[in-house]
Design a protein around this motif. Structure first.
Motif, PDB file in Angstrom:
ATOM      1  N   MET A  33      -4.713  -5.061  -4.644  1.00 59.45           N
ATOM      2  CA  MET A  33      -3.960  -4.358  -3.598  1.00 59.45           C
ATOM      3  C   MET A  33      -4.838  -4.001  -2.407  1.00 59.45           C
ATOM      4  SD  MET A  33      -1.763  -1.729  -5.971  1.00 59.45           S
ATOM      5  CE  MET A  33      -1.445  -0.653  -4.573  1.00 59.45           C
ATOM      6  N   HIS A  34      -6.120  -3.747  -2.682  1.00 54.97           N
ATOM      7  CA  HIS A  34      -7.021  -3.282  -1.628  1.00 54.97           C
ATOM      8  C   HIS A  34      -8.084  -4.329  -1.290  1.00 54.97           C
ATOM      9  CE1 HIS A  34      -5.529   0.908  -1.633  1.00 54.97           C
ATOM     10  NE2 HIS A  34      -5.333   0.702  -2.930  1.00 54.97           N
ATOM     11  N   ARG A  35      -7.716  -5.581  -1.422  1.00 53.76           N
ATOM     12  CA  ARG A  35      -8.666  -6.685  -1.279  1.00 53.76           C
ATOM     13  C   ARG A  35      -9.459  -6.630   0.025  1.00 53.76           C
ATOM     14  NH1 ARG A  35     -11.138  -8.616  -4.763  1.00 53.76           N
ATOM     15  NH2 ARG A  35      -9.244  -8.760  -6.007  1.00 53.76           N
ATOM     16  N   LYS A  36      -8.847  -6.195   1.108  1.00 55.78           N
ATOM     17  CA  LYS A  36      -9.530  -6.191   2.411  1.00 55.78           C
ATOM     18  C   LYS A  36     -10.066  -4.808   2.795  1.00 55.78           C
ATOM     19  CE  LYS A  36      -6.886 -10.119   4.195  1.00 55.78           C
ATOM     20  NZ  LYS A  36      -6.007 -10.628   5.267  1.00 55.78           N
ATOM     21  N   THR A  37      -9.982  -3.895   1.881  1.00 51.74           N
ATOM     22  CA  THR A  37     -10.473  -2.535   2.137  1.00 51.74           C
ATOM     23  C   THR A  37     -11.998  -2.501   2.141  1.00 51.74           C
ATOM     24  OG1 THR A  37      -8.514  -1.574   1.086  1.00 51.74           O
ATOM     25  CG2 THR A  37     -10.449  -0.152   1.285  1.00 51.74           C
ATOM     26  N   ASN A  38     -12.546  -1.658   2.979  1.00 52.99           N
ATOM     27  CA  ASN A  38     -13.985  -1.399   2.933  1.00 52.99           C
ATOM     28  C   ASN A  38     -14.178   0.108   2.898  1.00 52.99           C
ATOM     29  OD1 ASN A  38     -16.820  -2.591   3.228  1.00 52.99           O
ATOM     30  ND2 ASN A  38     -16.826  -0.968   4.771  1.00 52.99           N
ATOM     31  N   GLY A  39     -14.801   0.587   1.817  1.00 53.48           N
ATOM     32  CA  GLY A  39     -15.020   2.016   1.696  1.00 53.48           C
ATOM     33  C   GLY A  39     -14.298   2.623   0.514  1.00 53.48           C
ATOM     34  N   VAL A  40     -13.998   3.908   0.616  1.00 51.43           N
ATOM     35  CA  VAL A  40     -13.453   4.679  -0.499  1.00 51.43           C
ATOM     36  C   VAL A  40     -11.966   4.411  -0.709  1.00 51.43           C
ATOM     37  CG1 VAL A  40     -12.959   7.027  -1.324  1.00 51.43           C
ATOM     38  CG2 VAL A  40     -15.145   6.522  -0.229  1.00 51.43           C
ATOM     39  N   VAL A  41     -11.588   4.267  -1.978  1.00 57.02           N
ATOM     40  CA  VAL A  41     -10.183   4.250  -2.377  1.00 57.02           C
ATOM     41  C   VAL A  41     -10.007   5.360  -3.412  1.00 57.02           C
ATOM     42  CG1 VAL A  41      -8.376   2.986  -3.606  1.00 57.02           C
ATOM     43  CG2 VAL A  41      -9.780   1.806  -1.906  1.00 57.02           C
ATOM     44  N   VAL A  42      -9.182   6.333  -3.078  1.00 61.06           N
ATOM     45  CA  VAL A  42      -8.948   7.476  -3.962  1.00 61.06           C
ATOM     46  C   VAL A  42      -8.018   7.072  -5.097  1.00 61.06           C
ATOM     47  CG1 VAL A  42      -7.995   9.816  -4.116  1.00 61.06           C
ATOM     48  CG2 VAL A  42      -9.330   9.139  -2.109  1.00 61.06           C
ATOM     49  N   LEU A  43      -8.371   7.484  -6.305  1.00 63.64           N
ATOM     50  CA  LEU A  43      -7.557   7.201  -7.489  1.00 63.64           C
ATOM     51  C   LEU A  43      -6.677   8.409  -7.808  1.00 63.64           C
ATOM     52  CD1 LEU A  43     -10.357   5.533  -9.617  1.00 63.64           C
ATOM     53  CD2 LEU A  43      -8.393   4.357  -8.593  1.00 63.64           C
TER      54      LEU A  43
ATOM     55  N   PHE B 103     -19.871  15.353 -14.355  1.00 60.16           N
ATOM     56  CA  PHE B 103     -18.534  15.226 -14.937  1.00 60.16           C
ATOM     57  C   PHE B 103     -18.599  14.439 -16.242  1.00 60.16           C
ATOM     58  CE2 PHE B 103     -14.718  12.385 -15.109  1.00 60.16           C
ATOM     59  CZ  PHE B 103     -13.821  13.343 -15.576  1.00 60.16           C
ATOM     60  N   LEU B 104     -19.356  13.341 -16.253  1.00 58.03           N
ATOM     61  CA  LEU B 104     -19.493  12.528 -17.466  1.00 58.03           C
ATOM     62  C   LEU B 104     -20.138  13.324 -18.592  1.00 58.03           C
ATOM     63  CD1 LEU B 104     -20.607   9.081 -15.991  1.00 58.03           C
ATOM     64  CD2 LEU B 104     -18.326   9.793 -16.722  1.00 58.03           C
ATOM     65  N   ILE B 105     -21.105  14.165 -18.240  1.00 58.78           N
ATOM     66  CA  ILE B 105     -21.744  15.031 -19.230  1.00 58.78           C
ATOM     67  C   ILE B 105     -20.739  16.069 -19.749  1.00 58.78           C
ATOM     68  CG2 ILE B 105     -23.532  16.788 -19.585  1.00 58.78           C
ATOM     69  CD1 ILE B 105     -25.221  15.200 -17.500  1.00 58.78           C
ATOM     70  N   LYS B 106     -19.972  16.638 -18.852  1.00 59.24           N
ATOM     71  CA  LYS B 106     -18.995  17.679 -19.195  1.00 59.24           C
ATOM     72  C   LYS B 106     -17.948  17.180 -20.187  1.00 59.24           C
ATOM     73  CE  LYS B 106     -15.550  20.717 -17.020  1.00 59.24           C
ATOM     74  NZ  LYS B 106     -14.905  21.092 -15.736  1.00 59.24           N
ATOM     75  N   ILE B 107     -17.502  15.936 -20.032  1.00 56.73           N
ATOM     76  CA  ILE B 107     -16.441  15.410 -20.901  1.00 56.73           C
ATOM     77  C   ILE B 107     -16.994  14.757 -22.169  1.00 56.73           C
ATOM     78  CG2 ILE B 107     -14.823  15.102 -18.995  1.00 56.73           C
ATOM     79  CD1 ILE B 107     -15.494  12.100 -19.047  1.00 56.73           C
TER      80      ILE B 107
ATOM     81  N   GLY C 139     -14.398  11.201  -9.607  1.00 57.57           N
ATOM     82  CA  GLY C 139     -14.764   9.853  -9.190  1.00 57.57           C
ATOM     83  C   GLY C 139     -13.742   9.184  -8.292  1.00 57.57           C
ATOM     84  N   TYR C 140     -14.087   7.976  -7.844  1.00 58.42           N
ATOM     85  CA  TYR C 140     -13.241   7.194  -6.943  1.00 58.42           C
ATOM     86  C   TYR C 140     -13.733   5.749  -6.945  1.00 58.42           C
ATOM     87  CZ  TYR C 140     -17.279   8.303  -4.021  1.00 58.42           C
ATOM     88  OH  TYR C 140     -18.561   8.465  -3.551  1.00 58.42           O
ATOM     89  N   LEU C 141     -12.996   4.873  -6.298  1.00 60.26           N
ATOM     90  CA  LEU C 141     -13.431   3.489  -6.142  1.00 60.26           C
ATOM     91  C   LEU C 141     -14.121   3.311  -4.799  1.00 60.26           C
ATOM     92  CD1 LEU C 141     -10.471   1.259  -7.448  1.00 60.26           C
ATOM     93  CD2 LEU C 141     -12.545   1.945  -8.651  1.00 60.26           C
ATOM     94  N   TYR C 142     -15.066   2.373  -4.760  1.00 61.77           N
ATOM     95  CA  TYR C 142     -15.724   2.048  -3.494  1.00 61.77           C
ATOM     96  C   TYR C 142     -15.812   0.531  -3.336  1.00 61.77           C
ATOM     97  CZ  TYR C 142     -18.535   2.650   0.663  1.00 61.77           C
ATOM     98  OH  TYR C 142     -18.962   2.644   1.959  1.00 61.77           O
TER      99      TYR C 142
ATOM    100  N   LEU D  85      -7.890  10.683 -10.848  1.00 58.88           N
ATOM    101  CA  LEU D  85      -9.263  11.184 -10.850  1.00 58.88           C
ATOM    102  C   LEU D  85      -9.473  12.037  -9.602  1.00 58.88           C
ATOM    103  CD1 LEU D  85     -11.590   8.198 -11.930  1.00 58.88           C
ATOM    104  CD2 LEU D  85     -11.057  10.232 -13.249  1.00 58.88           C
ATOM    105  N   ASP D  86     -10.053  13.198  -9.788  1.00 53.71           N
ATOM    106  CA  ASP D  86     -10.362  14.076  -8.663  1.00 53.71           C
ATOM    107  C   ASP D  86     -11.534  13.453  -7.895  1.00 53.71           C
ATOM    108  OD1 ASP D  86     -11.367  16.032  -6.967  1.00 53.71           O
ATOM    109  OD2 ASP D  86     -11.091  17.657  -8.390  1.00 53.71           O
TER     110      ASP D  86
END
Length: 202
Positions: free
Chosen positions: A150-160, A191-195, A169-172, A163-164
């Motif tokens: 869906m975001h093939r031409k995106t450059n940068g952050v994509v919010v999920l 966060f990974l340590i917390k969970i 976290g998020y996609l980049y 996930l906060d």
């Protein structure tokens, strides 16, 4: 002028000396062996840890933030996909050819002189637990693949949605600034340590 590949290799070799010191000091119940053959390294195995009593083996893939020397980043990038000669390849997180049990994430790498590393942090991430956690949030390999399409031409952050982006976290998407155009899942180490997916060694 040295090639970037040779320079990176020298950095890795120098850093491994420091890492081995930390492993020996802080993992007293484990023996470890560095893996040098390319076949096993391609399978995501840089180290084999063996418990001294149970003899159970753990296959470890080291991932170091060598592009960020003398910096402290709160996150780590987990590779979902990349391109090679224009062909999309599966990233190491979901690559079934990888035999990795744990990722040893090396961050906050400090150096006083070039190729002389003085300190770093190591966070162990359980690969199976991480993938299972993402699944509990609804994020499967297939869903990540659909989102990437869906975001093939995106450059940068994509919010999920589940996930906060500030605390978890998020996609980049690096579609413009890197030749391999990687898509990474960026996750907060705390966060990974917390969970319970990760533990800080040092």
């Amino acid at each position: 002028m040295k090639s970037s590949f040779k320079t990176d290799l020298e950095k890795e070799q120098k850093l491994s000396v420091l890492l081995d010191t930390y492993y020996s000091k802080h993992l007293e119940f484990y023996n470890f062996e560095r893996i040098t053959d390319k076949i096993h390294q391609f399978e995501g195995v840089d180290l084999v840890f063996t418990h001294s009593k149970t003899k159970k083996l753990f296959l470890v893939d080291e991932k170091a933030q060598l592009d960020y020397i003398n910096e402290t980043l709160p996150t780590f990038a987990f590779e979902l996909s990349y391109q090679k000669k224009g062909i999309e390849k599966k990233g190491w997180l979901y690559d079934q050819k990888k035999k990795t049990d744990f990722y040893a994430l090396v961050t906050s790498i400090y150096s006083d002189l070039p190729y002389t590393f003085t300190s770093c942090k190591i966070t162990f991430v359980n690969r199976v637990k991480l993938i299972f956690f993402l699944k509990t949030r609804g994020y499967t390999e297939q869903l990540f693949s659909d989102i990437q399409e869906m975001h093939r031409k995106t450059n940068g952050v994509v919010v999920l949605e589940k996930l906060d982006s500030k605390n978890e976290g998020y996609l980049y998407f690096s579609t413009r600034n890197k030749a391999e155009k990687p898509v990474n899942l960026i996750l907060k180490l705390d966060f990974l340590i917390k969970i319970g997916v990760a533990k800080r060694l040092i």
